[in-house]
Design a protein around this motif. Structure first.
Motif, PDB file in Angstrom:
ATOM      1  N   GLY A   8       0.816  -1.216   0.000  1.00  0.00           N
ATOM      2  CA  GLY A   8       0.000   0.000   0.000  1.00  0.00           C
ATOM      3  C   GLY A   8       0.844   1.258   0.000  1.00  0.00           C
ATOM      4  N   ILE A   9       1.927   1.268   0.787  1.00  0.00           N
ATOM      5  CA  ILE A   9       2.794   2.453   0.852  1.00  0.00           C
ATOM      6  C   ILE A   9       3.421   2.733  -0.508  1.00  0.00           C
ATOM      7  CG2 ILE A   9       4.916   3.388   1.857  1.00  0.00           C
ATOM      8  CD1 ILE A   9       4.255   1.817   4.394  1.00  0.00           C
ATOM      9  N   VAL A  10       3.961   1.692  -1.132  1.00  0.00           N
ATOM     10  CA  VAL A  10       4.637   1.870  -2.418  1.00  0.00           C
ATOM     11  C   VAL A  10       3.647   2.267  -3.509  1.00  0.00           C
ATOM     12  CG1 VAL A  10       6.058   0.751  -4.173  1.00  0.00           C
ATOM     13  CG2 VAL A  10       6.442   0.255  -1.754  1.00  0.00           C
ATOM     14  N   VAL A  11       2.465   1.641  -3.504  1.00  0.00           N
ATOM     15  CA  VAL A  11       1.468   1.933  -4.526  1.00  0.00           C
ATOM     16  C   VAL A  11       1.026   3.384  -4.457  1.00  0.00           C
ATOM     17  CG1 VAL A  11      -0.930   1.511  -5.197  1.00  0.00           C
ATOM     18  CG2 VAL A  11       0.608  -0.406  -4.828  1.00  0.00           C
TER      19      VAL A  11
ATOM     20  N   ILE B 126       9.256   8.509  -8.010  1.00  0.00           N
ATOM     21  CA  ILE B 126      10.289   7.491  -7.840  1.00  0.00           C
ATOM     22  C   ILE B 126      11.677   8.125  -7.847  1.00  0.00           C
ATOM     23  CG2 ILE B 126      11.368   5.504  -8.951  1.00  0.00           C
ATOM     24  CD1 ILE B 126       8.645   4.593  -9.825  1.00  0.00           C
ATOM     25  N   SER B 127      11.894   9.113  -8.724  1.00  0.00           N
ATOM     26  CA  SER B 127      13.203   9.774  -8.798  1.00  0.00           C
ATOM     27  C   SER B 127      13.534  10.492  -7.496  1.00  0.00           C
ATOM     28  CB  SER B 127      13.221  10.773  -9.965  1.00  0.00           C
ATOM     29  OG  SER B 127      12.977  10.131 -11.189  1.00  0.00           O
ATOM     30  N   ILE B 128      12.552  11.199  -6.942  1.00  0.00           N
ATOM     31  CA  ILE B 128      12.791  11.929  -5.693  1.00  0.00           C
ATOM     32  C   ILE B 128      13.056  10.968  -4.546  1.00  0.00           C
ATOM     33  CG2 ILE B 128      11.743  13.479  -3.993  1.00  0.00           C
ATOM     34  CD1 ILE B 128      10.223  14.792  -6.268  1.00  0.00           C
ATOM     35  N   THR B 129      12.174   9.962  -4.409  1.00  0.00           N
ATOM     36  CA  THR B 129      12.352   9.012  -3.307  1.00  0.00           C
ATOM     37  C   THR B 129      13.634   8.198  -3.472  1.00  0.00           C
ATOM     38  OG1 THR B 129      10.902   7.478  -4.499  1.00  0.00           O
ATOM     39  CG2 THR B 129       9.896   8.834  -2.784  1.00  0.00           C
ATOM     40  N   ASP B 130      13.985   7.843  -4.712  1.00  0.00           N
ATOM     41  CA  ASP B 130      15.231   7.109  -4.944  1.00  0.00           C
ATOM     42  C   ASP B 130      16.442   7.917  -4.498  1.00  0.00           C
ATOM     43  OD1 ASP B 130      13.985   4.928  -5.889  1.00  0.00           O
ATOM     44  OD2 ASP B 130      14.713   5.058  -7.950  1.00  0.00           O
TER      45      ASP B 130
ATOM     46  N   PHE C 295      17.764  -0.264   9.322  1.00  0.00           N
ATOM     47  CA  PHE C 295      16.467  -0.636   8.772  1.00  0.00           C
ATOM     48  C   PHE C 295      15.903   0.463   7.872  1.00  0.00           C
ATOM     49  CE2 PHE C 295      16.462  -3.574  12.429  1.00  0.00           C
ATOM     50  CZ  PHE C 295      16.249  -4.747  11.734  1.00  0.00           C
ATOM     51  N   GLY C 296      16.238   1.707   8.178  1.00  0.00           N
ATOM     52  CA  GLY C 296      15.833   2.786   7.287  1.00  0.00           C
ATOM     53  C   GLY C 296      16.464   2.628   5.916  1.00  0.00           C
ATOM     54  N   ALA C 297      17.758   2.257   5.906  1.00  0.00           N
ATOM     55  CA  ALA C 297      18.446   2.057   4.634  1.00  0.00           C
ATOM     56  C   ALA C 297      17.896   0.843   3.897  1.00  0.00           C
ATOM     57  CB  ALA C 297      19.943   1.883   4.882  1.00  0.00           C
ATOM     58  N   LEU C 298      17.661  -0.239   4.629  1.00  0.00           N
ATOM     59  CA  LEU C 298      17.193  -1.459   3.991  1.00  0.00           C
ATOM     60  C   LEU C 298      15.779  -1.313   3.440  1.00  0.00           C
ATOM     61  CD1 LEU C 298      18.172  -4.283   3.379  1.00  0.00           C
ATOM     62  CD2 LEU C 298      17.241  -5.048   5.562  1.00  0.00           C
ATOM     63  N   ILE C 299      14.905  -0.699   4.223  1.00  0.00           N
ATOM     64  CA  ILE C 299      13.540  -0.472   3.759  1.00  0.00           C
ATOM     65  C   ILE C 299      13.536   0.468   2.554  1.00  0.00           C
ATOM     66  CG2 ILE C 299      11.326   0.591   4.374  1.00  0.00           C
ATOM     67  CD1 ILE C 299      11.695  -0.499   7.177  1.00  0.00           C
ATOM     68  N   SER C 300      14.423   1.470   2.585  1.00  0.00           N
ATOM     69  CA  SER C 300      14.515   2.393   1.457  1.00  0.00           C
ATOM     70  C   SER C 300      14.902   1.665   0.180  1.00  0.00           C
ATOM     71  CB  SER C 300      15.540   3.492   1.765  1.00  0.00           C
ATOM     72  OG  SER C 300      15.138   4.265   2.869  1.00  0.00           O
ATOM     73  N   ALA C 301      15.873   0.764   0.285  1.00  0.00           N
ATOM     74  CA  ALA C 301      16.311   0.022  -0.899  1.00  0.00           C
ATOM     75  C   ALA C 301      15.191  -0.847  -1.447  1.00  0.00           C
ATOM     76  CB  ALA C 301      17.520  -0.848  -0.538  1.00  0.00           C
ATOM     77  N   ILE C 302      14.448  -1.495  -0.566  1.00  0.00           N
ATOM     78  CA  ILE C 302      13.369  -2.373  -1.010  1.00  0.00           C
ATOM     79  C   ILE C 302      12.243  -1.566  -1.647  1.00  0.00           C
ATOM     80  CG2 ILE C 302      11.638  -4.043  -0.244  1.00  0.00           C
ATOM     81  CD1 ILE C 302      13.611  -4.856   1.964  1.00  0.00           C
ATOM     82  N   MET C 303      11.887  -0.435  -1.022  1.00  0.00           N
ATOM     83  CA  MET C 303      10.823   0.398  -1.576  1.00  0.00           C
ATOM     84  C   MET C 303      11.206   0.954  -2.934  1.00  0.00           C
ATOM     85  SD  MET C 303       9.472   2.445   1.801  1.00  0.00           S
ATOM     86  CE  MET C 303       8.240   3.346   0.867  1.00  0.00           C
ATOM     87  N   SER C 304      12.470   1.323  -3.092  1.00  0.00           N
ATOM     88  CA  SER C 304      12.933   1.851  -4.374  1.00  0.00           C
ATOM     89  C   SER C 304      12.785   0.802  -5.468  1.00  0.00           C
ATOM     90  CB  SER C 304      14.394   2.280  -4.253  1.00  0.00           C
ATOM     91  OG  SER C 304      14.922   2.626  -5.505  1.00  0.00           O
ATOM     92  N   THR C 305      13.198  -0.433  -5.160  1.00  0.00           N
ATOM     93  CA  THR C 305      13.089  -1.508  -6.138  1.00  0.00           C
ATOM     94  C   THR C 305      11.632  -1.844  -6.436  1.00  0.00           C
ATOM     95  OG1 THR C 305      15.170  -2.426  -5.302  1.00  0.00           O
ATOM     96  CG2 THR C 305      13.810  -3.865  -6.658  1.00  0.00           C
TER      97      THR C 305
END
Length: 330
Positions: A22-25, A36-40, A179-189
């Motif tokens: 839901g967050i990513v969508v 996506i560019s900004i969040t990435d 976890f902030g870094a890891l969640i960020s990487a997963i959300m970006s992908t």
């Protein structure tokens, strides 16, 4: 992402999947490529900082870089394979899964086409390659540190090794950064992974059905609903308890055996034809699937890539494109 939600909050995996999806969508649905560019950009900064901090702490707790490297097996630093034809072919096959299989990926071309200029696109590509060779090595180093510090956790669960290590032995600030870094990487992908097929569905499948009569607003909403459809499918696949590593490798292999040859020859070979491209995609995919079921000693995707190339060559030579007639001159 759902696994991390489960570790941190204690909720079930299905609930975590729905929350993370839901967050990513939401931000992909509302903002598209710009969001996506900004969040990435922000997420990449968090990823790099988190990996650096964790790597430094692991090095300190383990007693230094020398101790970590000494705990690794000799095979960990073997760059070239053992002698033998099959070993070298499989070595090449391992490289090309991501090295060549990712080239036809739609999310790469989304970024290339969204760049400010051709110069920016080219320089960004080289910069990203440099990041792979520098920051991309940090997770590998952290994994070696985990082996030196906590051998009981090493490779017991590949997906949860680093999170478990940080939760058990890291303070709250380290946990937040990691976890902030890891969640960020997963959300970006995840966001890129949803937008890429949604763009193909709306632009290449749905739009031609309406003979280009869709307005920009209608096409936008078609893309948004495609994002929702892809998200639902992704949630269903995640609920099947699939392994993330196998999914990533499998996706790259499918693009390698079906799309890499048509894309490359279409760009650089003037005699490439439509029939040749279709044959390359079909023959490459079928060859991979058939050979993979036989469990050969050489990786099955190598056979698929070779078959795709041969099919492209034969198809283009036997069925060349018809010359286009300039109706204005005629």
């Amino acid at each position: 992402l759902s696994l991390l939600f489960g570790i941190v909050t204690g909720i079930s995996i299905p609930e975590g999947i729905l929350i993370s999806a839901g967050i990513v969508v939401i931000y992909t649905f509302l903002g598209g490529m710009w969001a996506i560019s900004i969040t990435d950009f922000i997420q990449t900064i968090m990823i790099v900082l988190g990996l650096i901090v964790v790597a430094v702490l692991v090095t300190k707790d383990a007693g230094g870089v020398d101790v970590i490297l000494a705990s690794a097996t000799a095979e960990s630093f073997q760059f070239f394979p053992d002698a033998g034809f099959d070993s070298w072919i499989n070595y090449f096959g391992a490289w090309i899964i991501i090295g060549l299989g990712s080239i036809p990926s739609q999310d790469i071309y989304q970024r290339v086409m969204s760049a400010k200029s051709e110069k920016v696109a080219v320089h960004s590509t080289y910069l990203a390659g440099g990041f792979y060779l520098t920051f991309g090595l940090l997770p590998l180093f952290i994994a070696l540190g985990a082996k030196a510090l906590y051998p009981e956790l090493y490779l017991e669960n590949k997906q949860l090794m680093l999170p478990s290590m940080v939760l058990a032995h890291g303070g709250l600030p380290v946990q937040i950064i990691f976890f902030g870094a890891l969640i960020s990487a997963i959300m970006s992908t995840a966001s890129s992974g949803m937008l890429a097929p949604a763009a193909l569905i709306s632009e290449n499948l749905i739009k031609p059905l309406f003979k280009d009569r869709l307005t920009d607003k209608q096409l936008l909403w078609t893309l948004r609903f495609s994002v929702l459809g892809v998200a639902i499918l992704a949630v269903w696949m995640a609920l099947q308890d699939s392994n993330i590593y196998e999914l990533v490798a499998g996706a790259s292999i499918l693009m390698l055996v079906s799309l890499f040859v048509p894309l490359t020859t279409g760009l650089y070979w003037k005699k490439s034809s439509k029939i040749g491209a279709m044959l390359a995609m079909i023959v490459g995919m079928l060859t991979y699937l058939i050979v993979d079921s036989l469990e050969p000693e050489i990786y099955s995707h190598v056979y698929g890539l070779v078959a795709s190339g041969i099919a492209m060559l034969i198809g283009s030579l036997l069925f060349p494109n018809k010359p286009q007639v300039n109706h204005e001159l005629s």
